[in-house]
Write a protein that holds these residues in place. Sequence first.
Motif, PDB file in Angstrom:
ATOM      1  N   VAL A 260       0.876  -1.173   0.000  1.00  0.00           N
ATOM      2  CA  VAL A 260       0.000   0.000   0.000  1.00  0.00           C
ATOM      3  C   VAL A 260       0.911   1.220   0.000  1.00  0.00           C
ATOM      4  N   HIS A 261       0.789   2.041  -1.024  1.00  0.00           N
ATOM      5  CA  HIS A 261       1.687   3.181  -1.211  1.00  0.00           C
ATOM      6  C   HIS A 261       0.886   4.475  -1.192  1.00  0.00           C
ATOM      7  N   VAL A 262       1.317   5.439  -0.388  1.00  0.00           N
ATOM      8  CA  VAL A 262       0.612   6.706  -0.261  1.00  0.00           C
ATOM      9  C   VAL A 262       1.177   7.709  -1.266  1.00  0.00           C
ATOM     10  N   SER A 263       0.284   8.320  -2.053  1.00  0.00           N
ATOM     11  CA  SER A 263       0.705   9.310  -3.039  1.00  0.00           C
ATOM     12  C   SER A 263      -0.080  10.606  -2.838  1.00  0.00           C
ATOM     13  N   THR A 264      -0.123  11.452  -3.857  1.00  0.00           N
ATOM     14  CA  THR A 264      -0.516  12.835  -3.648  1.00  0.00           C
ATOM     15  C   THR A 264      -1.405  13.405  -4.748  1.00  0.00           C
ATOM     16  N   ASP A 265      -2.164  14.448  -4.395  1.00  0.00           N
ATOM     17  CA  ASP A 265      -2.950  15.204  -5.368  1.00  0.00           C
ATOM     18  C   ASP A 265      -2.066  16.002  -6.323  1.00  0.00           C
ATOM     19  N   TYR A 266      -0.800  16.191  -5.970  1.00  0.00           N
ATOM     20  CA  TYR A 266       0.101  17.001  -6.792  1.00  0.00           C
ATOM     21  C   TYR A 266       0.509  16.324  -8.094  1.00  0.00           C
ATOM     22  N   VAL A 267      -0.001  15.113  -8.360  1.00  0.00           N
ATOM     23  CA  VAL A 267       0.237  14.495  -9.671  1.00  0.00           C
ATOM     24  C   VAL A 267      -0.649  15.141 -10.734  1.00  0.00           C
TER      25      VAL A 267
ATOM     26  N   THR B 221      -3.807  11.078  -1.608  1.00  0.00           N
ATOM     27  CA  THR B 221      -4.497  11.906  -0.643  1.00  0.00           C
ATOM     28  C   THR B 221      -4.028  13.353  -0.816  1.00  0.00           C
ATOM     29  N   ALA B 222      -4.423  14.246   0.113  1.00  0.00           N
ATOM     30  CA  ALA B 222      -4.153  15.663  -0.125  1.00  0.00           C
ATOM     31  C   ALA B 222      -4.097  16.451   1.173  1.00  0.00           C
ATOM     32  N   TRP B 223      -3.312  17.533   1.171  1.00  0.00           N
ATOM     33  CA  TRP B 223      -3.289  18.541   2.224  1.00  0.00           C
ATOM     34  C   TRP B 223      -3.220  17.899   3.622  1.00  0.00           C
ATOM     35  N   VAL B 224      -2.229  17.045   3.805  1.00  0.00           N
ATOM     36  CA  VAL B 224      -2.128  16.250   5.031  1.00  0.00           C
ATOM     37  C   VAL B 224      -1.637  17.102   6.203  1.00  0.00           C
ATOM     38  N   TYR B 225      -2.238  16.901   7.355  1.00  0.00           N
ATOM     39  CA  TYR B 225      -1.810  17.622   8.552  1.00  0.00           C
ATOM     40  C   TYR B 225      -2.048  16.749   9.779  1.00  0.00           C
ATOM     41  N   ALA B 226      -1.389  17.104  10.863  1.00  0.00           N
ATOM     42  CA  ALA B 226      -1.500  16.358  12.115  1.00  0.00           C
ATOM     43  C   ALA B 226      -1.172  17.292  13.268  1.00  0.00           C
ATOM     44  N   ALA B 227      -1.398  16.826  14.480  1.00  0.00           N
ATOM     45  CA  ALA B 227      -1.124  17.654  15.656  1.00  0.00           C
ATOM     46  C   ALA B 227       0.365  17.931  15.809  1.00  0.00           C
ATOM     47  N   ARG B 228       1.176  17.021  15.299  1.00  0.00           N
ATOM     48  CA  ARG B 228       2.632  17.187  15.386  1.00  0.00           C
ATOM     49  C   ARG B 228       3.217  17.266  13.976  1.00  0.00           C
ATOM     50  N   GLY B 229       4.420  17.810  13.886  1.00  0.00           N
ATOM     51  CA  GLY B 229       5.123  17.829  12.611  1.00  0.00           C
ATOM     52  C   GLY B 229       4.924  19.121  11.840  1.00  0.00           C
ATOM     53  N   GLY B 230       5.628  19.216  10.724  1.00  0.00           N
ATOM     54  CA  GLY B 230       5.541  20.393   9.883  1.00  0.00           C
ATOM     55  C   GLY B 230       4.374  20.295   8.925  1.00  0.00           C
ATOM     56  N   ASN B 231       3.376  21.135   9.087  1.00  0.00           N
ATOM     57  CA  ASN B 231       2.214  21.133   8.211  1.00  0.00           C
ATOM     58  C   ASN B 231       1.522  22.490   8.295  1.00  0.00           C
ATOM     59  N   PHE B 232       0.527  22.703   7.471  1.00  0.00           N
ATOM     60  CA  PHE B 232      -0.127  24.013   7.368  1.00  0.00           C
ATOM     61  C   PHE B 232      -0.775  24.432   8.686  1.00  0.00           C
ATOM     62  N   MET B 233      -1.468  23.524   9.347  1.00  0.00           N
ATOM     63  CA  MET B 233      -2.125  23.895  10.600  1.00  0.00           C
ATOM     64  C   MET B 233      -1.115  24.381  11.627  1.00  0.00           C
ATOM     65  N   ASN B 234      -0.056  23.650  11.789  1.00  0.00           N
ATOM     66  CA  ASN B 234       0.939  24.026  12.796  1.00  0.00           C
ATOM     67  C   ASN B 234       1.671  25.307  12.420  1.00  0.00           C
TER      68      ASN B 234
ATOM     69  N   PRO C 199       1.803  16.572 -13.530  1.00  0.00           N
ATOM     70  CA  PRO C 199       2.368  17.316 -12.402  1.00  0.00           C
ATOM     71  C   PRO C 199       3.059  18.605 -12.834  1.00  0.00           C
ATOM     72  N   LEU C 200       2.968  19.609 -11.989  1.00  0.00           N
ATOM     73  CA  LEU C 200       3.521  20.923 -12.304  1.00  0.00           C
ATOM     74  C   LEU C 200       4.959  21.112 -11.831  1.00  0.00           C
ATOM     75  N   GLY C 201       5.372  20.343 -10.827  1.00  0.00           N
ATOM     76  CA  GLY C 201       6.690  20.538 -10.237  1.00  0.00           C
ATOM     77  C   GLY C 201       7.423  19.232 -10.009  1.00  0.00           C
ATOM     78  N   VAL C 202       8.608  19.339  -9.460  1.00  0.00           N
ATOM     79  CA  VAL C 202       9.460  18.170  -9.233  1.00  0.00           C
ATOM     80  C   VAL C 202       8.817  17.203  -8.244  1.00  0.00           C
ATOM     81  N   TYR C 203       8.265  17.741  -7.167  1.00  0.00           N
ATOM     82  CA  TYR C 203       7.639  16.860  -6.173  1.00  0.00           C
ATOM     83  C   TYR C 203       6.554  16.003  -6.809  1.00  0.00           C
ATOM     84  N   GLY C 204       5.604  16.627  -7.494  1.00  0.00           N
ATOM     85  CA  GLY C 204       4.533  15.874  -8.127  1.00  0.00           C
ATOM     86  C   GLY C 204       5.049  14.911  -9.173  1.00  0.00           C
ATOM     87  N   ALA C 205       6.045  15.339  -9.956  1.00  0.00           N
ATOM     88  CA  ALA C 205       6.608  14.474 -10.985  1.00  0.00           C
ATOM     89  C   ALA C 205       7.292  13.258 -10.376  1.00  0.00           C
TER      90      ALA C 205
END
Length: 300
Positions: free
Chosen positions: A100-107, A151-164, A124-130
């Motif tokens: 099971v492999h997690v990927s991104t909306d940035y494709v 999946t998309a726009w991932v966030y959590a209580a810990r770590g580097g993400n938009f909410m934090n 994809p528009l950039g290196v990450y998505g590509a």
Amino acid sequence: MRVLVTGVTGQVGGALVRLAGEGAGEGIEIVGVGRDRLDLAQPGRIDGALDAVRPDLVVNPAAYTAVDKAEQERDLAFAINRDGPAALAASCAERGIGLVHVSTDYVFDGTGTRPYRPEDPVAPLGVYGASKEAGETAIRHALEDHLILRTAWVYAARGGNFMNTMLRVGKDRDELKVVADQHGTPTAAVDIAGAILALIRTRRAGDGVAPGTYHYTADGETTWHGFAEAIFERAGPVWGRRPTVHAITTAEYPTPARRPGYSVLDTSALTAALPSLPHRSWQAALDEVFAARMAAEETA
């Protein structure tokens, strides 16, 4: 059923290990491995990790996710997001192990006007998505028994993400500017972990979802500006103040990497394949994750 999970210091991998430890994975043994044991940037170590754990299934949420930095670190991004998953899939194929492999909306390029389906063309528009799209392709070629979960726009209580980030900068500022013309769905890491556990339980019961590519996010959609407003709506009563969030365009906030203007994902294929899949709105998930963040601050 023994499941090897990569990237346990990340948001999704960490959430998966925590959920399993809290009893959500009854009958499933989760073996979390960090980069010291399985580093996607060092494919030569993958065989040893699999042979040591001897899993029935591998879940790979590990990735290079620094979207802007990837524009300057193309080789590293592709090493981790393409070459590592390619080697992992090949090793799984040799041992008869599913992945099971997690990927991104940035494709996607974000020019769509309706939620993207798994079968829609990628651009994809950039290196990450590509690099993530290349990893998907490599997995499909190397291993039949795979599930790619975008999946998309991932966030959590810990770590580097938009909410934090918003909580950090908003605590000391009265005004902020946030992009309001990029549309997507904030998705809590704990919800992605819950969906993966549901997939694992179904597989353990002998009625697994057919191999292929699927989408999973929270329900609903918003913009980064709308997400920020929702975060401060919850933070305001705690702080006793609430910053003003000004809506700006992508053009007013240039970044090294281009981002899709619309990357809402259609999750209906996975819901149809697994009707018991947990779903909730992005706002309801934010309530829980925000509360967990505040609780963590109190005990820090």
